[in-house]
Scaffold this motif. Sequence first.
Motif, PDB file in Angstrom:
ATOM      1  N   PHE A   6     105.653  92.271 109.390  1.00 31.41           N
ATOM      2  CA  PHE A   6     105.518  93.251 109.252  1.00 31.41           C
ATOM      3  C   PHE A   6     104.686  92.621 108.374  1.00 31.41           C
ATOM      4  O   PHE A   6     104.739  92.521 107.758  1.00 31.41           O
ATOM      5  N   LYS A   7     103.072  92.353 108.548  1.00 30.96           N
ATOM      6  CA  LYS A   7     102.095  91.371 108.192  1.00 30.96           C
ATOM      7  C   LYS A   7     100.836  92.732 107.777  1.00 30.96           C
ATOM      8  O   LYS A   7     101.026  94.158 108.453  1.00 30.96           O
ATOM      9  N   THR A   8     100.559  92.942 106.515  1.00 34.36           N
ATOM     10  CA  THR A   8      99.535  93.592 105.502  1.00 34.36           C
ATOM     11  C   THR A   8      98.621  92.596 104.843  1.00 34.36           C
ATOM     12  O   THR A   8      98.809  91.814 103.812  1.00 34.36           O
ATOM     13  N   GLU A   9      98.055  93.329 104.294  1.00 34.16           N
ATOM     14  CA  GLU A   9      96.995  93.002 103.023  1.00 34.16           C
ATOM     15  C   GLU A   9      96.904  94.112 102.258  1.00 34.16           C
ATOM     16  O   GLU A   9      96.956  95.044 102.183  1.00 34.16           O
ATOM     17  N   PRO A  10      98.152  92.927 101.069  1.00 32.84           N
ATOM     18  CA  PRO A  10      98.133  94.164  99.911  1.00 32.84           C
ATOM     19  C   PRO A  10      96.793  94.772  99.671  1.00 32.84           C
ATOM     20  O   PRO A  10      97.227  95.811  98.874  1.00 32.84           O
ATOM     21  N   PHE A  13      97.878  97.701 101.976  1.00 32.55           N
ATOM     22  CA  PHE A  13      99.140  97.941 101.677  1.00 32.55           C
ATOM     23  C   PHE A  13     100.041  97.473 101.580  1.00 32.55           C
ATOM     24  O   PHE A  13      99.895  96.393 102.267  1.00 32.55           O
ATOM     25  N   SER A  14     100.862  97.017 100.469  1.00 31.97           N
ATOM     26  CA  SER A  14     101.626  96.183  99.586  1.00 31.97           C
ATOM     27  C   SER A  14     102.881  96.899  99.423  1.00 31.97           C
ATOM     28  O   SER A  14     103.593  98.172 100.207  1.00 31.97           O
ATOM     29  N   ILE A  15     104.173  95.883  99.356  1.00 33.28           N
ATOM     30  CA  ILE A  15     105.626  95.805  99.061  1.00 33.28           C
ATOM     31  C   ILE A  15     105.377  97.371  97.797  1.00 33.28           C
ATOM     32  O   ILE A  15     105.960  97.515  98.048  1.00 33.28           O
ATOM     33  N   ASP A  16     104.316  96.728  96.458  1.00 33.10           N
ATOM     34  CA  ASP A  16     104.787  97.789  95.745  1.00 33.10           C
ATOM     35  C   ASP A  16     104.332  99.369  96.659  1.00 33.10           C
ATOM     36  O   ASP A  16     104.452  99.944  95.455  1.00 33.10           O
ATOM     37  N   THR A  17     103.160  99.128  96.961  1.00 30.66           N
ATOM     38  CA  THR A  17     103.146 100.563  97.897  1.00 30.66           C
ATOM     39  C   THR A  17     104.108 101.358  98.447  1.00 30.66           C
ATOM     40  O   THR A  17     104.166 102.617  98.132  1.00 30.66           O
ATOM     41  N   LEU A  18     104.374 100.632  99.214  1.00 31.23           N
ATOM     42  CA  LEU A  18     105.845 101.117 100.032  1.00 31.23           C
ATOM     43  C   LEU A  18     106.999 101.466  98.920  1.00 31.23           C
ATOM     44  O   LEU A  18     107.835 102.606  98.966  1.00 31.23           O
ATOM     45  N   ASN A 131      98.111  82.233 115.086  1.00 29.95           N
ATOM     46  CA  ASN A 131      99.086  83.270 115.545  1.00 29.95           C
ATOM     47  C   ASN A 131      98.612  84.210 114.691  1.00 29.95           C
ATOM     48  O   ASN A 131      98.908  84.310 113.377  1.00 29.95           O
ATOM     49  N   ARG A 132      98.134  85.658 115.190  1.00 30.49           N
ATOM     50  CA  ARG A 132      97.619  86.639 114.267  1.00 30.49           C
ATOM     51  C   ARG A 132      98.042  88.106 114.314  1.00 30.49           C
ATOM     52  O   ARG A 132      97.522  88.336 113.968  1.00 30.49           O
ATOM     53  N   LEU A 133      99.253  87.942 114.975  1.00 27.54           N
ATOM     54  CA  LEU A 133      99.940  89.085 115.147  1.00 27.54           C
ATOM     55  C   LEU A 133     100.153  90.511 114.090  1.00 27.54           C
ATOM     56  O   LEU A 133     101.014  88.832 113.243  1.00 27.54           O
ATOM     57  N   SER A 134     100.169  91.182 114.413  1.00 28.88           N
ATOM     58  CA  SER A 134     100.272  92.103 112.854  1.00 28.88           C
ATOM     59  C   SER A 134     101.800  92.428 112.812  1.00 28.88           C
ATOM     60  O   SER A 134     102.397  92.460 112.111  1.00 28.88           O
ATOM     61  N   VAL A 135     102.665  91.768 113.643  1.00 24.07           N
ATOM     62  CA  VAL A 135     104.112  92.221 113.543  1.00 24.07           C
ATOM     63  C   VAL A 135     104.300  91.294 114.617  1.00 24.07           C
ATOM     64  O   VAL A 135     104.159  91.000 115.399  1.00 24.07           O
TER      65      VAL A 135
END
Length: 152
Positions: A6-10, A13-18, A131-135
Amino acid sequence: MAYWLFKTEPDEFSIDTLRVKGTACWDGIRNYQARNMIRDEMKVGDSVLIYHSSCKQIGVAGMATIIKEAYVDHFQFDIESDYYDAKSDPDNPRWLMVDIEFVEKFKRVLPLSVLKTMPELVEMPLVKRGNRLSVMPVTESEWQAILSRVAR
């Protein structure tokens, strides 16, 4: 069990947010191919690599697990949401999301530049141009190759 990235812009939403939240909905997917994977393929217990994009340290930042399968992304009906979709019908919603749970933050982000050099990942959509898919799905061998390179 399947594997995903899963791609995310920190900044959003980041791994720290999660890590702080513990669990979160993976919302805002507005691509039909990604939506179809969420709807048809993602299952409770599937493992997820959290990938930071559009930032200073692009790469794999940590892991999560899917804890709730596809359900309606209610933000598509919220006129004040960035993910509002005026053409989506509540009786036949276009967009779905899953819930994920934090598993691990890696000691360091495994950079895209390193991923691109790994022969085990040559067929992975992430390292291919355009490739631009977010998942996206990750094969078991790709998953193992990535985990063998992360700092834990």
